[in-house]
Design a protein around this motif. Sequence first.
Motif, mmCIF file in Angstrom:
data_model
loop_
_atom_site.group_PDB
_atom_site.id
_atom_site.type_symbol
_atom_site.label_atom_id
_atom_site.label_comp_id
_atom_site.label_asym_id
_atom_site.label_seq_id
_atom_site.Cartn_x
_atom_site.Cartn_y
_atom_site.Cartn_z
ATOM 1 N N ARG B 233 0.828 -1.207 0.000
ATOM 2 C CA ARG B 233 0.000 0.000 0.000
ATOM 3 C C ARG B 233 0.862 1.258 0.000
ATOM 4 N NH1 ARG B 233 -5.555 0.900 1.444
ATOM 5 N NH2 ARG B 233 -5.830 -1.055 2.575
ATOM 6 N N CYS B 234 0.475 2.206 -0.822
ATOM 7 C CA CYS B 234 1.245 3.445 -0.970
ATOM 8 C C CYS B 234 0.519 4.619 -0.327
ATOM 9 C CB CYS B 234 1.484 3.731 -2.454
ATOM 10 S SG CYS B 234 2.523 2.489 -3.248
ATOM 11 N N ARG B 235 1.154 5.773 -0.447
ATOM 12 C CA ARG B 235 0.571 7.016 0.064
ATOM 13 C C ARG B 235 -0.756 7.297 -0.637
ATOM 14 N NH1 ARG B 235 4.920 11.107 -1.078
ATOM 15 N NH2 ARG B 235 3.398 11.849 -2.611
ATOM 16 N N PRO B 236 -1.740 7.840 0.071
ATOM 17 C CA PRO B 236 -3.020 8.147 -0.589
ATOM 18 C C PRO B 236 -2.837 9.149 -1.727
ATOM 19 C CG PRO B 236 -3.221 8.332 1.801
ATOM 20 C CD PRO B 236 -1.767 8.165 1.512
ATOM 21 N N ARG B 237 -3.743 9.074 -2.690
ATOM 22 C CA ARG B 237 -3.770 10.052 -3.785
ATOM 23 C C ARG B 237 -5.116 10.770 -3.712
ATOM 24 N NH1 ARG B 237 -2.314 10.071 -9.954
ATOM 25 N NH2 ARG B 237 -3.832 11.606 -10.608
ATOM 26 N N ASP B 238 -5.105 12.040 -3.543
ATOM 27 C CA ASP B 238 -6.334 12.838 -3.403
ATOM 28 C C ASP B 238 -7.319 12.188 -2.419
ATOM 29 O OD1 ASP B 238 -5.224 14.386 -5.406
ATOM 30 O OD2 ASP B 238 -6.275 13.298 -7.007
ATOM 31 N N ASP B 240 -7.581 9.161 -1.592
ATOM 32 C CA ASP B 240 -7.879 7.746 -1.865
ATOM 33 C C ASP B 240 -6.712 6.904 -1.351
ATOM 34 O OD1 ASP B 240 -8.353 5.243 -2.886
ATOM 35 O OD2 ASP B 240 -8.093 5.818 -5.001
ATOM 36 N N ASP B 241 -6.973 6.087 -0.333
ATOM 37 C CA ASP B 241 -5.861 5.304 0.215
ATOM 38 C C ASP B 241 -5.787 3.894 -0.383
ATOM 39 O OD1 ASP B 241 -7.953 3.994 1.393
ATOM 40 O OD2 ASP B 241 -7.112 4.054 3.437
ATOM 41 N N ASP B 242 -6.580 3.638 -1.404
ATOM 42 C CA ASP B 242 -6.570 2.313 -2.047
ATOM 43 C C ASP B 242 -5.542 2.319 -3.190
ATOM 44 O OD1 ASP B 242 -7.333 -0.289 -2.339
ATOM 45 O OD2 ASP B 242 -9.247 0.140 -3.329
ATOM 46 N N ARG B 243 -4.335 2.696 -2.859
ATOM 47 C CA ARG B 243 -3.256 2.828 -3.844
ATOM 48 C C ARG B 243 -2.166 1.815 -3.516
ATOM 49 N NH1 ARG B 243 -5.004 5.090 -8.054
ATOM 50 N NH2 ARG B 243 -2.932 5.810 -8.680
ATOM 51 N N TRP B 244 -1.749 1.063 -4.506
ATOM 52 C CA TRP B 244 -0.811 -0.038 -4.261
ATOM 53 C C TRP B 244 0.239 -0.099 -5.361
ATOM 54 C CZ3 TRP B 244 -2.262 -3.373 -0.101
ATOM 55 C CH2 TRP B 244 -3.564 -3.169 0.391
ATOM 56 N N ILE B 245 1.424 -0.571 -4.967
ATOM 57 C CA ILE B 245 2.441 -0.869 -5.963
ATOM 58 C C ILE B 245 2.697 -2.386 -5.926
ATOM 59 C CG2 ILE B 245 4.294 -0.331 -4.268
ATOM 60 C CD1 ILE B 245 4.794 0.352 -7.950
ATOM 61 N N ALA B 246 2.713 -3.002 -7.090
ATOM 62 C CA ALA B 246 3.062 -4.428 -7.162
ATOM 63 C C ALA B 246 4.535 -4.538 -7.534
ATOM 64 C CB ALA B 246 2.192 -5.130 -8.204
ATOM 65 N N ILE B 247 5.229 -5.403 -6.848
ATOM 66 C CA ILE B 247 6.680 -5.552 -7.059
ATOM 67 C C ILE B 247 7.019 -7.039 -7.172
ATOM 68 C CG2 ILE B 247 8.984 -5.144 -6.064
ATOM 69 C CD1 ILE B 247 7.741 -2.820 -4.454
ATOM 70 N N VAL B 290 9.383 -3.808 3.064
ATOM 71 C CA VAL B 290 9.005 -3.210 1.774
ATOM 72 C C VAL B 290 7.722 -2.398 1.939
ATOM 73 C CG1 VAL B 290 8.390 -3.655 -0.636
ATOM 74 C CG2 VAL B 290 10.149 -5.047 0.476
ATOM 75 N N ALA B 291 6.793 -2.923 2.732
ATOM 76 C CA ALA B 291 5.531 -2.216 2.962
ATOM 77 C C ALA B 291 5.791 -0.875 3.645
ATOM 78 C CB ALA B 291 4.590 -3.077 3.803
ATOM 79 N N ALA B 292 6.713 -0.865 4.577
ATOM 80 C CA ALA B 292 7.032 0.389 5.277
ATOM 81 C C ALA B 292 7.628 1.398 4.304
ATOM 82 C CB ALA B 292 7.998 0.112 6.434
ATOM 83 N N TRP B 293 8.456 0.920 3.388
ATOM 84 C CA TRP B 293 9.026 1.828 2.378
ATOM 85 C C TRP B 293 7.921 2.357 1.452
ATOM 86 C CZ3 TRP B 293 8.974 1.055 -2.990
ATOM 87 C CH2 TRP B 293 9.646 2.052 -3.723
ATOM 88 N N ALA B 294 7.087 1.448 0.979
ATOM 89 C CA ALA B 294 6.049 1.829 0.009
ATOM 90 C C ALA B 294 5.076 2.847 0.606
ATOM 91 C CB ALA B 294 5.288 0.601 -0.472
ATOM 92 N N GLY B 296 5.488 5.346 2.222
ATOM 93 C CA GLY B 296 5.921 6.742 2.081
ATOM 94 C C GLY B 296 5.961 7.225 0.643
ATOM 95 N N GLN B 297 5.643 6.358 -0.319
ATOM 96 C CA GLN B 297 5.739 6.717 -1.738
ATOM 97 C C GLN B 297 4.351 6.854 -2.340
ATOM 98 O OE1 GLN B 297 8.995 6.649 -3.093
ATOM 99 N NE2 GLN B 297 9.612 6.218 -0.975
ATOM 100 N N SER B 298 4.256 7.626 -3.407
ATOM 101 C CA SER B 298 3.034 7.518 -4.199
ATOM 102 C C SER B 298 3.222 6.318 -5.114
ATOM 103 C CB SER B 298 2.795 8.787 -5.013
ATOM 104 O OG SER B 298 3.600 8.787 -6.177
ATOM 105 N N ALA B 299 2.128 5.657 -5.476
ATOM 106 C CA ALA B 299 2.229 4.460 -6.302
ATOM 107 C C ALA B 299 2.898 4.782 -7.638
ATOM 108 C CB ALA B 299 0.841 3.852 -6.525
ATOM 109 N N GLU B 300 2.575 5.953 -8.188
ATOM 110 C CA GLU B 300 3.154 6.343 -9.488
ATOM 111 C C GLU B 300 4.654 6.558 -9.379
ATOM 112 O OE1 GLU B 300 0.459 7.639 -8.158
ATOM 113 O OE2 GLU B 300 -1.136 7.699 -9.656
ATOM 114 N N SER B 301 5.094 7.274 -8.326
ATOM 115 C CA SER B 301 6.526 7.555 -8.250
ATOM 116 C C SER B 301 7.302 6.288 -7.888
ATOM 117 C CB SER B 301 6.820 8.711 -7.292
ATOM 118 O OG SER B 301 6.372 8.381 -6.004
#
Lengths: 401, 399
Positions: B233-238, B240-247, B290-294, B296-301
Amino acid sequence: MNDDGALAGLKVLDLTTARGHLCGRMLADMGADVIKIEPRGGDDGRRSGPFLDDRPHPDRSLFFWFYNLNKRSLTLDLKNPRGREILLALARGADLVIESFAPGAIAELGVGWKELHAANPALILLSIAPFGQTGPYRDFAADDTILAAMAGMLYVNGSPGRKPVRPLGLQAYHSAGCYAAISAMCALFARDRIGHGQWIDLSMQEATISAVEHVAGSYFAEGRVEPRRGTLHWSRYFRVARCRDGYVMHCSLGDWTSLAQWVAGDGKAQDLVNPEWEDVIYRAAHAEHLFDVLDEWVKDYSRDELLERAQMLRLPYASVRRPEALFEDEQLAARGYFVEVEHPELGRKIRYPGAPYLFNGTPWRARRRPPLLGEHSEEILREDLGLDPAEIATLAAEGVI
Amino acid sequence: MAPMPLEGIRVLDFTWVVAGPVATRILADQGAEVIKLERKPGPPGSRQIGLQGDLHRNKRSIAVNMSDPKGVEIARRLARISDLVIDNFSARVMRMWGMDYQSLSQVNPGIVCVSMSGLGHTGPRSSYVSYGPTLQALGGYTMLMAEESGAPAGFGYSYADMSGGYTGALASLIALWARKRAGKGQFVDLSQFEAVISVIGPALLDISANRREQSPPGWTSQEGPAAPHGAYRCRPRDGDDDRWIAISVRTQAEWDRFVAAIGAPGWAADAKFRTLYLRMRNRAELDAHVAAWAAGQSAESAMELLQQAGVTAGLVANGADICARDPQLKARNFWGMVALPDGRTTHVTGIPMRLSATPGAIRSVSPEIGSSNDYVLGELLGMGRAERDELIADGAVWQ
């Protein structure tokens, strides 16, 4: 009609890595001669499990087997100039080349569209890549998980507010594989019209987007971002329920009167006997309540009891089964779905999933088990290219094959 | 305009719901003349946008009453001048109309008939009624689309319909291709159930050869070991906290690039993450880092950062991401735009295969039911105005 297959006479060179394997398999199943061209050390799929009896070996990968039934195998070092010459020579007699390397890789090796087209203008080149051959993400790295993510497939799998879950099987690869096979067939039809081959740019992301039925439609028609809905289908006509020995799939389409009478007969109908429930749109609008009532009703049924009786009433209910149940399924057995394929070097027959469609004239067939690494190298060079044994021995000694 | 691959192929299309229309839409996009034979008109404009718009675009429609013998006669005459007749009924229906392959091949030996029923035309359960979710449940997909607790957690959509549709299009093309050599058509009995289980994948061989009971894949890689491998899970966008990065990280080189990209944190140097084997064994702990790192990031960045470093990673895209934001899809012009009859425009899903010389085209929005009555009855079947009016007056054709 003879039984040499609907696609007999088509020659396909399959250069794909694991993400592109399925397309060639579908064509080979219907009679195309598909030559899997593998690098030294073998295709990457041969190193993926599961393995037969859990003993890792390039010729025991069930992953490779699934995707390479009916193909022949030629090992060829494309980094070697002689290897590239052999590829181009084979391309002169082929209808289709399928590849799934990083975009631009075959061109860098000197066997890209330009060279293949020059060698054989009738040849079709099908390039399967995660994001296609153009655009800012062209060189992005992806596996099935990343493709499912970037195609919007992953986001809608799972329960609201929770982490998305993944489906059984590499469904982004498979969606792309089916589309790839369709695109190859279309290019073959086009060749008869325009007189030459062409280059197909297949983006796996785009193919996977197309395989998720509701996400784009909801966004464009209603501006709605489709959420995860758990097992409640976005149409609101289906939801999974727990029953006595597992799970069943409710369906509120079909003959409502039969369903309502059955539930009422069991004394579990609550308000579902009211006339407004006869309206299918009303049932969708109030799906949560409807399925809550039906959940109470099914909980003492066994899956099979419910399935049999529902289907007798023509209600599209289903039992939620494990995939192992497929091997005991009477319907599949009656249609001969699973087929035994002999692996002589192992002294075993393995049951494979069979035909996804029954053609009455030119049927699907398991013609040969998946190839051992390089099993047909010599045969192909001899028969397809007319090389003599001494030339072949030299190529082998030099590590070209 | 570029030539179309399937120009000159005429399809008489009885399909409805989703899977069948997907199959014929694919053919229509490539230039086949698809004539939908439909029932009485519904409310106008109701299927030109969204999924319905995607399902029926590029097709023609006639409204024929198949309960009337004259309606059936129209269908049979059309079958005589068609290349493919496709339906998704149970075996009984086409036979009742004399529209089954046995009957049609008598008058049109070249005809290809593809029937996309739920469970096939033969076997003890051929009469089962089913939709996509029914087939996913029977096939094992629903059971294993599960959370760690084991409870089914999806699908919220019908994958079986799309998979069945793709298979139906492929079967049609293969049978039409075989006709070129054999000079005659054939019957294809396509079970949508068999179509969707055919793409389960190697798990089926793991069951048959190794007798292994399958578990929900969860976040275990199904293509060789990988760790980290997950959605974070990533930082919320506007808001919306349902933001995720797949790695997905597999090789040692990828791991080294991953560690460098996220700033070589101290934990990454821990011996317990040194090799892939160890990372697999200590996945839970690795995932927590990895979750702790993510977070703090936006999913896009996060995606940009990792991809620039050569790490396999991607945004878990939602509908707005793919339809309105994804720069790749924009650059490739994936979403089509078509004009509606009232002058507005709407987006449609593009054609996910780019044939360099014959790319196919989205030429028209979904037809109103019966909108091609005149063309089909008049031009194709050569009926005069009076004859057509009589059929309408008799209720065999709906206008």
